[in-house]
Scaffold this motif. Sequence first.
Motif, PDB file in Angstrom:
ATOM      1  N   LYS A  58      -5.455 -10.509   9.786  1.00 22.23           N
ATOM      2  CA  LYS A  58      -6.813 -11.015  10.040  1.00 22.23           C
ATOM      3  C   LYS A  58      -6.856 -12.528   9.866  1.00 22.23           C
ATOM      4  O   LYS A  58      -7.400 -13.239  10.701  1.00 22.23           O
ATOM      5  N   GLU A  63      -0.840 -10.665  -1.099  1.00 25.10           N
ATOM      6  CA  GLU A  63       0.238  -9.691  -0.903  1.00 25.10           C
ATOM      7  C   GLU A  63       1.380  -9.989  -1.855  1.00 25.10           C
ATOM      8  O   GLU A  63       1.631 -11.137  -2.197  1.00 25.10           O
ATOM      9  N   ARG A 121      -1.632  -3.993  -1.145  1.00 30.62           N
ATOM     10  CA  ARG A 121      -1.103  -5.351  -1.368  1.00 30.62           C
ATOM     11  C   ARG A 121       0.423  -5.356  -1.312  1.00 30.62           C
ATOM     12  O   ARG A 121       1.046  -6.411  -1.240  1.00 30.62           O
ATOM     13  N   ARG A 180       2.539  -6.057   6.911  1.00 31.69           N
ATOM     14  CA  ARG A 180       2.909  -6.351   5.515  1.00 31.69           C
ATOM     15  C   ARG A 180       3.882  -5.339   4.922  1.00 31.69           C
ATOM     16  O   ARG A 180       4.905  -5.717   4.348  1.00 31.69           O
ATOM     17  N   GLN A 217      -3.797  -8.602  18.599  1.00 33.29           N
ATOM     18  CA  GLN A 217      -4.224  -9.832  17.899  1.00 33.29           C
ATOM     19  C   GLN A 217      -4.697 -10.877  18.906  1.00 33.29           C
ATOM     20  O   GLN A 217      -5.729 -11.526  18.734  1.00 33.29           O
TER      21      GLN A 217
END
Length: 622
Positions: A54, A533, A582, A299, A30
């Motif tokens: 992102k 999400e 998600r 996530r 990142q």
Amino acid sequence: MSAEAIPPASPTAEPRQRVDAIRGSAREAQRAIVEAEVTGGQFLWVEACPGAGKTRVVVDRHLERPLATPRQGRAIVSFTRMAGRELRRRCDDAGSPELVSSPHFIGTLDSFIWLHLVRPYLAASEWGNRSWRRLDSWHDHPKARQRGLSLDDFVFTKKDGLRLGPAKLRNGKSNAGTGDPNRDARWAQRTHRKLFREGFFTGELLRDIALKLLSDQKRARLILDILVARFSELIVDEAQDCSDEDRRILQRLNEHGLPVLLVGDPDQAIYGFRDPSGSRGQPVVPVTAETMRLRHNWRSTQNICDAAATLRTSGHPADVAAGEHHGEDAPIMLVPMENREEAGHVRSFAAEAQRLGIPQAQRIVASNIGSALPAELTGSSRPPRTLLGRMVWAVGVLRAPGAPRKRLERAHRIVWENLLNLWCGEPGVTVEQRLERFGLTKDGLLRAEARVIDELPSLNESAEKWNTEAKRILRKHQPGSALDRPQGKLGWRIQSKDRRKHAYVIGGLSDPTITASAEVAHLSTIHQVKGEEWDAVLVIVPPAEVSTPDPITRAVESWLSQRPLTEEATEARNVLYVAATRARQLLAFALDADRIGRARAVLESHGVSCRIVHQHRADVDY
Ligand SMILES: Nc1ncnc2c1ncn2[C@@H]1O[C@H](COP(=O)(O)OP(=O)(O)OP(=O)(O)O)[C@@H](O)[C@H]1O
């Protein structure tokens, strides 16, 4: 509920060092993007998996990386207003509210093109003699709709570079209009040209105009010089959704010296239907672009990452889970769908989410198409054609516990149009034009709407009574204090055979007493949850179309048989992939009963843990 043995939902122990090492390399990847050098003339393409952070990377770059000259700004664009709002919120939370306003630009690609490539140059162009109004969708103009169709349902061929030529129904759109496709197409072409002459246009024409303006070399130099002096770099989020026209515009900016950083995930490309010109399947960026990758998912659990990889169309291996849920072991839930009108599969999912301690606010039920969501919970996805029916539909949607966002937007507009038809008249013009002409504000309109929705009678009343009461209530609430009496009419008609029916029947809705007792999760189409999400996600896989397999059926078949697919079906499979990715903790699929065994076999052959849960029939609290 009958289920196989339920494994514990507690996190499995993972050696701490391994997790730390995974997170270390995820953060390093990142950081490399936050600090990357981007130059004009060459794109930087950041290919990132779902949950890669992102948005965090884009915000960190904006917060930390200084610009070439202090007076310049950074432009960050995406395709939805939601994405822009999220970026602004994160800048505010980081204590840098100044980074969201001029000289910077945070917003949709559409507004960026409008404000910086088109609007300032229109007056001096060949179309300069009109006042321009940009619409998000043709649904917003009453003259752009006819008998259940709107101009959004058509594609238009280009004539002199503008999509104003002959019209044809988009793939997948049924001919709900006059029943004569040629007649509908002629109506669409005529209306499109007429509204354009009046100054109305949506995103497609906006891009065509931008490219036309840039086709004149002298004018292009002026436009691009100003833009490149104003911005030191442009970041395009969700770049996989760029149309062919978007790519050509970005190419021009980049060639003129604007550094462009594109961030996206090709497996999440789900807007090809907006781009029927044939660019589908083309690479997102030129092959010469420098590429960086993010392959860690912050996530989801590893089991969800592994399951999502089976849906991927690129064939890339599963991502590495790096976030707080990485080691949790809730199996993927497979629910046979017995009756899609009823919500048994949604209730099974809700019960499982409840067992894992996931509250209703963190559960989403999503499907490719609104009509595959259980009608018991959402009502009909499209408003009926009659004026009274449309109003009833809108009220039902605005009162439903989990109506999808797009449907809510449409319902609001119907109520606004009715209020303005009554108070201002002029039913043929847009809401925005009437607000302007009558000196009204959007706030005033929203206040009147809220009172009306609150006071309107229950949809269980007879249509006749509802109609009378509703008219009285709309006359009580004017959308602005300047209006002292109604200037127009509602034009609602009720046929004698319908008078005694329940109002909800006239609106094509389900019984509101059922809906009210079924608040189990949010419901949405998948396109509307992109970028979001949720702790628990139920993906409704629409039933197979056996006679003429549609792209969704072909996409599901290719997943279940793990065979290659056609381009059109690729996009339908990407839509399922977006939905599955998600999920943070619990991922469930509702499928036709005869597909369940195959889904399980595919998942298990990739080492994914899953279990079959049959539909919930009992009336229980969730
Ligand atoms: N370095 C990090 N440390 C901890 N959490 C992170 C980190 N980077 C991202 N996250 C978290 O991971 C989640 C996913 O991030 P984000 O929504 O930015 O992903 P995304 O790449 O936009 O995903 P998608 O393309 O699937 O929408 C968010 O909850 C975010 O806060």
